[in-house]
Design an enzyme around this catalytic site. Structure first.
Site, PDB file in Angstrom:
ATOM      1  N   ASP A  51      19.407  72.878 -42.006  1.00  0.00           N
ATOM      2  CA  ASP A  51      18.244  72.822 -42.895  1.00  0.00           C
ATOM      3  C   ASP A  51      17.852  71.368 -43.185  1.00  0.00           C
ATOM      4  O   ASP A  51      18.680  70.565 -43.600  1.00  0.00           O
ATOM      5  CB  ASP A  51      18.595  73.535 -44.193  1.00  0.00           C
ATOM      6  CG  ASP A  51      17.389  74.016 -44.979  1.00  0.00           C
ATOM      7  OD1 ASP A  51      16.402  73.261 -45.064  1.00  0.00           O
ATOM      8  OD2 ASP A  51      17.438  75.146 -45.502  1.00  0.00           O
ATOM      9  N   THR A  53      11.551  76.293 -45.846  1.00  0.00           N
ATOM     10  CA  THR A  53      12.740  76.928 -45.296  1.00  0.00           C
ATOM     11  C   THR A  53      12.464  78.309 -44.719  1.00  0.00           C
ATOM     12  O   THR A  53      12.879  78.629 -43.602  1.00  0.00           O
ATOM     13  CB  THR A  53      13.826  77.021 -46.384  1.00  0.00           C
ATOM     14  OG1 THR A  53      14.193  75.702 -46.769  1.00  0.00           O
ATOM     15  CG2 THR A  53      15.054  77.762 -45.881  1.00  0.00           C
ATOM     16  N   ASN A  62       7.923  79.899 -48.827  1.00  0.00           N
ATOM     17  CA  ASN A  62       9.131  80.414 -49.482  1.00  0.00           C
ATOM     18  C   ASN A  62       8.784  81.504 -50.476  1.00  0.00           C
ATOM     19  O   ASN A  62       9.558  82.427 -50.701  1.00  0.00           O
ATOM     20  CB  ASN A  62       9.875  79.287 -50.193  1.00  0.00           C
ATOM     21  CG  ASN A  62      10.622  78.386 -49.234  1.00  0.00           C
ATOM     22  OD1 ASN A  62      10.830  78.718 -48.068  1.00  0.00           O
ATOM     23  ND2 ASN A  62      11.027  77.224 -49.720  1.00  0.00           N
ATOM     24  N   LYS A 121      21.924  79.791 -47.574  1.00  0.00           N
ATOM     25  CA  LYS A 121      20.787  80.353 -48.311  1.00  0.00           C
ATOM     26  C   LYS A 121      20.520  81.774 -47.838  1.00  0.00           C
ATOM     27  O   LYS A 121      20.571  82.059 -46.632  1.00  0.00           O
ATOM     28  CB  LYS A 121      19.529  79.518 -48.082  1.00  0.00           C
ATOM     29  CG  LYS A 121      19.594  78.093 -48.591  1.00  0.00           C
ATOM     30  CD  LYS A 121      18.287  77.367 -48.295  1.00  0.00           C
ATOM     31  CE  LYS A 121      18.312  75.922 -48.761  1.00  0.00           C
ATOM     32  NZ  LYS A 121      17.051  75.214 -48.439  1.00  0.00           N
ATOM     33  N   ASP A 122      20.156  82.647 -48.762  1.00  0.00           N
ATOM     34  CA  ASP A 122      19.855  84.018 -48.370  1.00  0.00           C
ATOM     35  C   ASP A 122      18.678  84.081 -47.397  1.00  0.00           C
ATOM     36  O   ASP A 122      18.691  84.820 -46.412  1.00  0.00           O
ATOM     37  CB  ASP A 122      19.614  84.914 -49.590  1.00  0.00           C
ATOM     38  CG  ASP A 122      18.541  84.408 -50.558  1.00  0.00           C
ATOM     39  OD1 ASP A 122      17.694  83.581 -50.169  1.00  0.00           O
ATOM     40  OD2 ASP A 122      18.547  84.844 -51.724  1.00  0.00           O
ATOM     41  N   ASP A 155      19.760  70.011 -46.487  1.00  0.00           N
ATOM     42  CA  ASP A 155      18.531  70.164 -47.260  1.00  0.00           C
ATOM     43  C   ASP A 155      18.748  69.805 -48.720  1.00  0.00           C
ATOM     44  O   ASP A 155      17.956  69.077 -49.322  1.00  0.00           O
ATOM     45  CB  ASP A 155      18.026  71.598 -47.135  1.00  0.00           C
ATOM     46  CG  ASP A 155      16.690  71.807 -47.846  1.00  0.00           C
ATOM     47  OD1 ASP A 155      15.675  71.238 -47.399  1.00  0.00           O
ATOM     48  OD2 ASP A 155      16.665  72.560 -48.838  1.00  0.00           O
ATOM     49  N   HIS A 195      16.944  66.704 -50.620  1.00  0.00           N
ATOM     50  CA  HIS A 195      16.143  66.876 -51.834  1.00  0.00           C
ATOM     51  C   HIS A 195      16.692  66.059 -52.996  1.00  0.00           C
ATOM     52  O   HIS A 195      15.934  65.481 -53.777  1.00  0.00           O
ATOM     53  CB  HIS A 195      16.127  68.354 -52.243  1.00  0.00           C
ATOM     54  CG  HIS A 195      15.170  69.205 -51.482  1.00  0.00           C
ATOM     55  ND1 HIS A 195      13.830  68.925 -51.409  1.00  0.00           N
ATOM     56  CD2 HIS A 195      15.353  70.348 -50.773  1.00  0.00           C
ATOM     57  CE1 HIS A 195      13.220  69.857 -50.684  1.00  0.00           C
ATOM     58  NE2 HIS A 195      14.133  70.729 -50.279  1.00  0.00           N
TER      59      HIS A 195
END
Length: 519
Positions: free
Chosen positions: A17, A56, A77, A138-139, A267, A271
């Site tokens: 990511d 994402t 998202n 992440k889901d 990711d 961020h």
């Protein structure tokens, strides 16, 4: 389907990511392990998440479907659905909002919004003996690469590895949750910084006494946020993936199996600290080692496996550091551009009390209230367009009608206009009435130091360009400097196993005799 005799027994698809093409270019000379192995295969350093919605969920929806977001239906998202009864009207890309009592922050994870099948689903439809597994930090990464019909799908939800509702938890997942919980409960000492990271170990002020650029990932026991934005997070997810490969004996059955792995920590690091400090450097060095460990485990199984690694989007560094590097156009967005703020101002002028505009801070979709009369909507649309166009940080404002009338783009993705990039991620049933795009290097975070400091989501190449790397034992390595798209990955892998994938947006890439010959 009759697979070719030299078809791999296991496909391993990895998404890192926010691993931009720029990050690979800057750091590739220092990799010695997992990344180094992949760089001996088929290297496409200028791949593209070709659409404008560089987030994402849209990005992951392209990797194993072969379709751009305009066709996957995953335009962001999250998006606004004014018909939903919940406050805020926001719908998450990987949820089933029809579940009673759900909200944007308390949702049931689902693949219902993904409109197309993944490669794994196609493989299972062609041969039900195929096992499809997806694991991620992440889901939304796990869902968009795994899809609707999976054997195992797991992500870390902050407290445990979780899956779709009603699924039985195998022992390997229980062990992984216990190990990750124990790791999180312990304090993390500072990680060793590789010598090649030393020049980036410089503090950058983000306001007041707050700085980024020098954290070495030491954290207090139980600090879940720091854990998520650290190499340990990827290590935990990839350890679970390795465990599932071993316990399920993936690649050792009668059909080719597939596992997708979403490494999410890069990711969170990008961020939280930007893309050019000690943090991202240490993160990538550790991920290199973690990937190497995964490949070592795969080697020991004796399975013939094929790997592809890419990213869901790129990323832009924080403007405070960019300014010190001479990038004078770097700046933070004016909070007046937020749809809620803009809508309130327009409402005061027009004498309309109801919320007028929905959406997150641009770049991206803006929705106009459906509660307005036809004449009011017309007036609000014109006023909104005029106001956004007058803002000095705005590059362009496009209406949904303009985008819908634009043909789906063709040719090299770097040549596409902004409206063509927008078209590639436009779904008339979900996208906004307007798309507002900021100028290049305008970061869509108004204030640093209160959370994230850097982001992505723009239609520009620093957010669109990602590496695409293929590797298989025995293949002849090469590097192709020209541009390709992430939607090319699924048809390329499908050709390796002799699986037809008609109608996709991507094309098969010729990787040679031991890769994927597109003949």
């Amino acid at each position: 389907m009759v697979p070719p005799k030299d078809a791999p027994k296991l496909i391993v698809a990895i998404s890192v990511d926010q691993f931009s093409a720029d990050l690979l270019a800057k750091n590739r000379a220092y990799f010695t392990d997992g990344f180094a192995r992949l760089l001996k295969g088929a290297v496409f350093p200028s791949g593209y998440q070709s659409h404008a919605a560089t987030e994402t969920c849209p990005g992951h929806s392209t990797i194993l479907t072969g379709y751009r977001p305009a066709n996957t239906g995953i335009i962001a998202n999250s998006w606004t659905d004014q018909a939903t009864p919940r406050p805020g009207k926001s719908v998450y890309c990987a949820e089933d909002e029809s579940v009673p009592g759900s909200s944007a922050s308390n949702y049931t994870v689902s693949a219902k919004h993904l409109k197309v099948p993944t490669l794994g689903e196609r493989m299972k439809a062609a041969d039900p003996r195929t096992r499809v597994v997806s694991v991620a930090g992440k889901d939304r990464a796990a869902v968009m690469m795994g899809g609707h019909n999976v054997d195992e799908l797991w992500w870390w939800d902050g407290k445990a590895f979780a899956s779709y509702a009603g699924r039985t938890e195998p022992a390997v997942v229980t062990r992984a949750t216990a190990a990750t919980t124990a790791l999180l409960a312990m304090a993390q000492p500072a990680l060793e910084m590789p010598a090649w990271c030393a020049s980036r170990d410089k503090a950058v002020s983000i306001g007041g006494d707050k700085t980024v650029g020098t954290w070495h990932f030491d954290r207090a026991a139980g600090d879940t946020r720091a854990f998520r934005a650290s190499p340990a997070y990827d290590a935990a997810v990839i350890a679970l993936a390795a465990g599932l490969i071993q316990d399920m004996k993936l690649g050792q059955g009668p059909a080719t199996d597939i596992i997708s792995i979403g490494a999410s920590a890069t990711d969170y690091v990008g961020h939280s600290f930007g893309t050019d400090g000690a943090e991202i450097c240490i993160q990538l060095a550790n991920l290199d080692a973690t990937l190497g460990g995964l490949f070592d485990i795969l080697d020991r199984t004796g399975v013939d496996y094929e790997v592809v690694l890419t990213a869901d989007h790129g990323g832009n560094d924080l403007p405070e550091r960019e300014i010190t590097q001479g990038i004078t156009e770097a700046q933070r967005v004016d909070v007046a551009l937020a749809p809620a703020v803009m809508g309130k101002s327009i409402g005061e002028k027009l004498g309309i009390a109801t919320p007028l505009l929905f959406g997150d801070m641009p770049n991206g979709d803006v929705w106009i209230s459906t509660a307005l009369t036809t004449e009011q909507r017309k007036t609000v649309l014109a006023e909104t367009i005029a106001r956004y166009k007058a803002m000095p940080q705005v590059a362009t404002v496009l209406t949904g009608k303009q985008i819908a009338a634009t043909p789906m783009p063709k040719g090299p993705p770097e040549t596409w206009t902004v409206i063509q990039r927008a078209r590639a991620s436009y779904d008339p049933t979900r996208s906004g009435d307007l798309l507002v795009f900021l100028k290049s290097r305008v970061t869509a975070i108004p204030v640093a130091g209160t959370g994230y400091v850097a982001t992505h989501g723009s239609p520009y190449d620093y957010d669109r360009r990602v590496p695409i790397l293929f590797w298989r034992k025995g293949m002849t390595g090469f590097e192709h400097a020209g541009s390709i798209e992430t939607v090319d990955i699924a048809p390329t892998l499908a050709r390796t196993i002799g699986l037809p994938v008609p109608g996709v947006d991507g094309k098969c890439l010729d990787l040679g005799a031991q890769g994927s010959p597109c003949r």
